[in-house]
Each structure stands twice: as C-alpha cells, then as structure tokens.
Scaffold this motif. Sequence first.
Motif, PDB file in Angstrom:
ATOM      1  N   ALA A 163       0.801  -1.217   0.000  1.00 28.14           N
ATOM      2  CA  ALA A 163       0.000   0.000   0.000  1.00 28.14           C
ATOM      3  C   ALA A 163       0.838   1.274   0.000  1.00 28.14           C
ATOM      4  O   ALA A 163       0.361   2.327  -0.415  1.00 28.14           O
ATOM      5  CB  ALA A 163      -0.947   0.003   1.206  1.00 28.14           C
ATOM      6  N   VAL A 164       2.095   1.194   0.438  1.00 23.89           N
ATOM      7  CA  VAL A 164       2.884   2.411   0.611  1.00 23.89           C
ATOM      8  C   VAL A 164       4.153   2.443  -0.237  1.00 23.89           C
ATOM      9  O   VAL A 164       4.820   3.482  -0.325  1.00 23.89           O
ATOM     10  CB  VAL A 164       3.237   2.585   2.113  1.00 23.89           C
ATOM     11  N   LEU A 165       4.496   1.348  -0.885  1.00 26.90           N
ATOM     12  CA  LEU A 165       5.795   1.245  -1.545  1.00 26.90           C
ATOM     13  C   LEU A 165       6.016   2.279  -2.642  1.00 26.90           C
ATOM     14  O   LEU A 165       7.102   2.846  -2.765  1.00 26.90           O
ATOM     15  CB  LEU A 165       5.984  -0.165  -2.117  1.00 26.90           C
ATOM     16  N   GLU A 166       5.026   2.508  -3.470  1.00 27.80           N
ATOM     17  CA  GLU A 166       5.215   3.466  -4.565  1.00 27.80           C
ATOM     18  C   GLU A 166       5.477   4.866  -4.020  1.00 27.80           C
ATOM     19  O   GLU A 166       6.323   5.594  -4.539  1.00 27.80           O
ATOM     20  CB  GLU A 166       3.991   3.458  -5.484  1.00 27.80           C
ATOM     21  N   ARG A 167       4.764   5.253  -2.969  1.00 28.64           N
ATOM     22  CA  ARG A 167       5.012   6.550  -2.340  1.00 28.64           C
ATOM     23  C   ARG A 167       6.418   6.608  -1.737  1.00 28.64           C
ATOM     24  O   ARG A 167       7.126   7.608  -1.853  1.00 28.64           O
ATOM     25  CB  ARG A 167       3.968   6.816  -1.260  1.00 28.64           C
ATOM     26  N   THR A 168       6.798   5.510  -1.082  1.00 30.50           N
ATOM     27  CA  THR A 168       8.135   5.456  -0.482  1.00 30.50           C
ATOM     28  C   THR A 168       9.211   5.617  -1.549  1.00 30.50           C
ATOM     29  O   THR A 168      10.155   6.408  -1.384  1.00 30.50           O
ATOM     30  CB  THR A 168       8.323   4.118   0.249  1.00 30.50           C
ATOM     31  N   HIS A 169       9.068   4.901  -2.642  1.00 32.33           N
ATOM     32  CA  HIS A 169      10.087   4.961  -3.694  1.00 32.33           C
ATOM     33  C   HIS A 169      10.137   6.346  -4.342  1.00 32.33           C
ATOM     34  O   HIS A 169      11.221   6.857  -4.650  1.00 32.33           O
ATOM     35  CB  HIS A 169       9.795   3.898  -4.754  1.00 32.33           C
ATOM     36  N   ARG A 170       8.980   6.957  -4.518  1.00 29.49           N
ATOM     37  CA  ARG A 170       8.937   8.290  -5.126  1.00 29.49           C
ATOM     38  C   ARG A 170       9.693   9.293  -4.270  1.00 29.49           C
ATOM     39  O   ARG A 170      10.508  10.084  -4.761  1.00 29.49           O
ATOM     40  CB  ARG A 170       7.478   8.704  -5.321  1.00 29.49           C
ATOM     41  N   ARG A 171       9.445   9.282  -2.963  1.00 25.52           N
ATOM     42  CA  ARG A 171      10.120  10.219  -2.074  1.00 25.52           C
ATOM     43  C   ARG A 171      11.605   9.897  -1.940  1.00 25.52           C
ATOM     44  O   ARG A 171      12.448  10.808  -1.888  1.00 25.52           O
ATOM     45  CB  ARG A 171       9.446  10.208  -0.698  1.00 25.52           C
ATOM     46  N   ASP A 196       1.246 -10.136   0.446  1.00 22.30           N
ATOM     47  CA  ASP A 196       0.405  -9.338  -0.447  1.00 22.30           C
ATOM     48  C   ASP A 196       1.145  -9.136  -1.770  1.00 22.30           C
ATOM     49  O   ASP A 196       1.958  -9.959  -2.170  1.00 22.30           O
ATOM     50  CB  ASP A 196       0.031  -8.008   0.213  1.00 22.30           C
ATOM     51  N   GLY A 197       0.874  -8.035  -2.456  1.00 20.44           N
ATOM     52  CA  GLY A 197       1.492  -7.779  -3.741  1.00 20.44           C
ATOM     53  C   GLY A 197       2.792  -7.006  -3.666  1.00 20.44           C
ATOM     54  O   GLY A 197       3.163  -6.336  -4.633  1.00 20.44           O
ATOM     55  N   THR A 198       3.497  -7.093  -2.551  1.00 24.69           N
ATOM     56  CA  THR A 198       4.750  -6.346  -2.384  1.00 24.69           C
ATOM     57  C   THR A 198       5.776  -6.694  -3.465  1.00 24.69           C
ATOM     58  O   THR A 198       6.376  -5.804  -4.071  1.00 24.69           O
ATOM     59  CB  THR A 198       5.337  -6.609  -0.989  1.00 24.69           C
ATOM     60  N   TRP A 199       5.973  -7.983  -3.718  1.00 27.09           N
ATOM     61  CA  TRP A 199       6.990  -8.372  -4.703  1.00 27.09           C
ATOM     62  C   TRP A 199       6.611  -7.897  -6.109  1.00 27.09           C
ATOM     63  O   TRP A 199       7.466  -7.457  -6.870  1.00 27.09           O
ATOM     64  CB  TRP A 199       7.189  -9.878  -4.693  1.00 27.09           C
ATOM     65  N   ARG A 200       5.354  -7.978  -6.433  1.00 22.39           N
ATOM     66  CA  ARG A 200       4.898  -7.499  -7.737  1.00 22.39           C
ATOM     67  C   ARG A 200       5.164  -6.003  -7.883  1.00 22.39           C
ATOM     68  O   ARG A 200       5.631  -5.534  -8.930  1.00 22.39           O
ATOM     69  CB  ARG A 200       3.406  -7.804  -7.906  1.00 22.39           C
ATOM     70  N   THR A 201       4.889  -5.256  -6.837  1.00 25.51           N
ATOM     71  CA  THR A 201       5.147  -3.815  -6.865  1.00 25.51           C
ATOM     72  C   THR A 201       6.644  -3.536  -6.998  1.00 25.51           C
ATOM     73  O   THR A 201       7.062  -2.646  -7.742  1.00 25.51           O
ATOM     74  CB  THR A 201       4.597  -3.155  -5.592  1.00 25.51           C
ATOM     75  N   LEU A 202       7.453  -4.289  -6.279  1.00 27.65           N
ATOM     76  CA  LEU A 202       8.897  -4.081  -6.334  1.00 27.65           C
ATOM     77  C   LEU A 202       9.463  -4.385  -7.720  1.00 27.65           C
ATOM     78  O   LEU A 202      10.319  -3.650  -8.230  1.00 27.65           O
ATOM     79  CB  LEU A 202       9.594  -4.950  -5.286  1.00 27.65           C
ATOM     80  N   THR A 203       9.013  -5.445  -8.333  1.00 26.82           N
ATOM     81  CA  THR A 203       9.502  -5.765  -9.675  1.00 26.82           C
ATOM     82  C   THR A 203       9.086  -4.692 -10.672  1.00 26.82           C
ATOM     83  O   THR A 203       9.832  -4.376 -11.605  1.00 26.82           O
ATOM     84  CB  THR A 203       8.989  -7.140 -10.130  1.00 26.82           C
ATOM     85  N   SER A 204       7.916  -4.109 -10.467  1.00 29.73           N
ATOM     86  CA  SER A 204       7.483  -3.009 -11.322  1.00 29.73           C
ATOM     87  C   SER A 204       8.388  -1.789 -11.135  1.00 29.73           C
ATOM     88  O   SER A 204       8.780  -1.133 -12.108  1.00 29.73           O
ATOM     89  CB  SER A 204       6.029  -2.647 -11.018  1.00 29.73           C
ATOM     90  N   LEU A 205       8.745  -1.492  -9.891  1.00 27.21           N
ATOM     91  CA  LEU A 205       9.631  -0.355  -9.616  1.00 27.21           C
ATOM     92  C   LEU A 205      11.018  -0.588 -10.207  1.00 27.21           C
ATOM     93  O   LEU A 205      11.631   0.334 -10.757  1.00 27.21           O
ATOM     94  CB  LEU A 205       9.743  -0.134  -8.103  1.00 27.21           C
ATOM     95  N   SER A 206      11.522  -1.806 -10.105  1.00 26.82           N
ATOM     96  CA  SER A 206      12.863  -2.083 -10.615  1.00 26.82           C
ATOM     97  C   SER A 206      12.906  -1.991 -12.139  1.00 26.82           C
ATOM     98  O   SER A 206      13.941  -1.644 -12.718  1.00 26.82           O
ATOM     99  CB  SER A 206      13.328  -3.473 -10.168  1.00 26.82           C
ATOM    100  N   GLY A 207      11.786  -2.290 -12.797  1.00 27.57           N
ATOM    101  CA  GLY A 207      11.753  -2.192 -14.244  1.00 27.57           C
ATOM    102  C   GLY A 207      11.871  -0.771 -14.752  1.00 27.57           C
ATOM    103  O   GLY A 207      12.363  -0.538 -15.861  1.00 27.57           O
TER     104      GLY A 207
END
Length: 351
Positions: free
Chosen positions: A43-51, A75-86
Amino acid sequence: MPSIPFPAAPQGPVPAGASGAAGPATGRPPLISVVVPCFDEEAVLERTHRRLTTVLGALPDCAHEVVYVDDGSRDGTWRTLTSLSGGDPAVRLVRLTRNFGHQQAILAGLRAATGDAVITMDADLQDPPELIPELVERWRAGWSVVSARRTSRAGESRFKVVTAHVYYRLLAALADQPVALDTGDFRLLDRAVVRLLTELPEGEPYLRGSVCWAGFPEVSVGYERLPRPAGRSKYSLRKMAELSRRGLVSCSPVPARMPAVVGVAWLGGAAMTAAVRRHRLPLAAWTFGCEAVLLGLLGEYLRLVHRELRGRPPYVLLERHPPQPDEPAAPAEAAGEAVLPLPVARTRAAR
C-alpha cells in the motif's frame, strides 16, 4: 580466530567536494545505498520509492542505489517491487523465502548493498527520507555511524511510546556497552561498519546492539517519527517482545546472572530473619538459595559458551601506532584480533 579485514572509513574532517573512503581513491562519486526491508507494504511502496528517489537524486556529487528486501510478504509487495525495478536501474531487489524477521531482512540488504555508505530505514515512511541529506552530511564530516534518534513518535499508541521509552533506558542501564537511546534501525553506516556487521557469524542478529558493540565513531540526528500514511504496523506485541528479549540477551549479562542474585538475596534475607527471630534457618530456605546460586553459576558458564559460539573477535583494532602495512599473518592478527586499518585521526569528540 581468523582476522576480519576492513576497508578504511572516513574519519575526521573531509574537504568540500570529497566524501567516503572509496570516492576520492577511485575518482568516482561516492555511492549511497539505501536498504529498505519490506513485509506486506504494497500500500505504501510506490510513495516510499517516489520520495526516496527525489531525495537521493538531489544529493550533491553522489550516486545512489536502493535495495529492497521482501521479507516473505503475503500481499502484492513483490509485484510492486519488480514493477519499480523495471523503471529504475538504481533499484536492486532481494527476496527471502519466508518472513525471517526485520533484523534478518536488514542483514540480507546490507550484504547485497555495494555503497560506500549504507542507510537502513523502514518502508512505511515513518522514517522520513528527507532526513537522508543530513545523515550523508554527517558521514562526509567523518562519522562512521549516523543514527536517527526519535524525539517524538506521532501516530503510535501510548502503550508503545511508554514501553519503548522504558525499554531503551532499561537496556542502556543493563548493557555491558553503550547503547544509543530512542534509536531504531534508521541510520547510516560506513562501508567499514557494514563489512563488520555482515562478517559476524550470528544466527540471531541484533544489529542495533552490534553497531554499539563495535564502537565506531557515532553521532545522532533527532527527528520526529511520523504516522504511517497507509497500511498498518506489522510489529505485533509478540514481535516487539521477541526483539526486546533478543536485545537484552545480546547486550546484557544480567539475565544470566539473575538466578545468582536472587539466590544470594534469598539467603541473606533468610539469614537476617533467622537472626532477628532467633530461629534456625529453615532447610527449605537454604535449599532454594543454594540452588539459585548454582543456577546462576551455570548461567555464567552458558553465557561464556554463548559468547564463544557467536564467533565475534575479542575487539576491533581501530588503529596502529605507527600505522603498519597489511600483512597476511601479522602477530596481532594471529592472536585473533579484528584489524581495522583506519586513519589515526580519531578524536575523543568523535567517540
């Protein structure tokens, strides 16, 4: 015990435009790594990565990488992380097979990080990324460890605030080494410190205690811990109790010595009572007191075994006078000494 080689860490004032040990030596800007353990933080990873990327991108004369460690998220943490790394080549990912725990996840991130300085912080944005430039500035000034000290804890229950306050002070009073008060795992570590932490053969790491045990020059920076912007805390009461237990057992000899203290106090109190009342000391009092003392002595031996099984060197040598070149089998190293070839300029103000 074999020695553990450590690279040099920045000590003392550093000229403007220079930074950590690797930067000036190689002619490249220093690399700042940020290690972020994650457990069900979708729920918070994208905001964390942006900041994070905004703050790291604005650091002057620095390169950066972000190491996310998925500690067995459900949850979908790994999916979100792989999206960020891409979408960001500076992102590196580590995935654990299951939830091993916060300290183990940080250790996995430290082993994967390649920076000249490594910052560890939580993914929930209670540790504000905007504090990173101040941590890096203190590191460039020569501090090997820069800890973020919580001056307030917004959004947390009164119970957690009070118990944390009491625990840190109890640990500081009982520990056999100095312990930083009100300090979690939001801190910057020089590469030499990271090397030491990752070489320690401990199955149950308590990194906060290990950093204090090593005795590197440390300074703290105060900050207000913020409420979580999304999601909920994954640190249950059971996990907090487990971390507290690990800290006390790792940093303090008092738990092993409690039976002996109780036994001596019991025998002393029983003897005084018998003397005042002019009665013979009951056999049960003698038996319990002697058993407690014997258990305390056994605890002392178990503590010695525990310390040996950790495999820690007896001390970390900060410097030699005069400095000596690295040798494969120096006399001090043969004695089981962890040699840390740091510059001589370590003043008492930097302790």
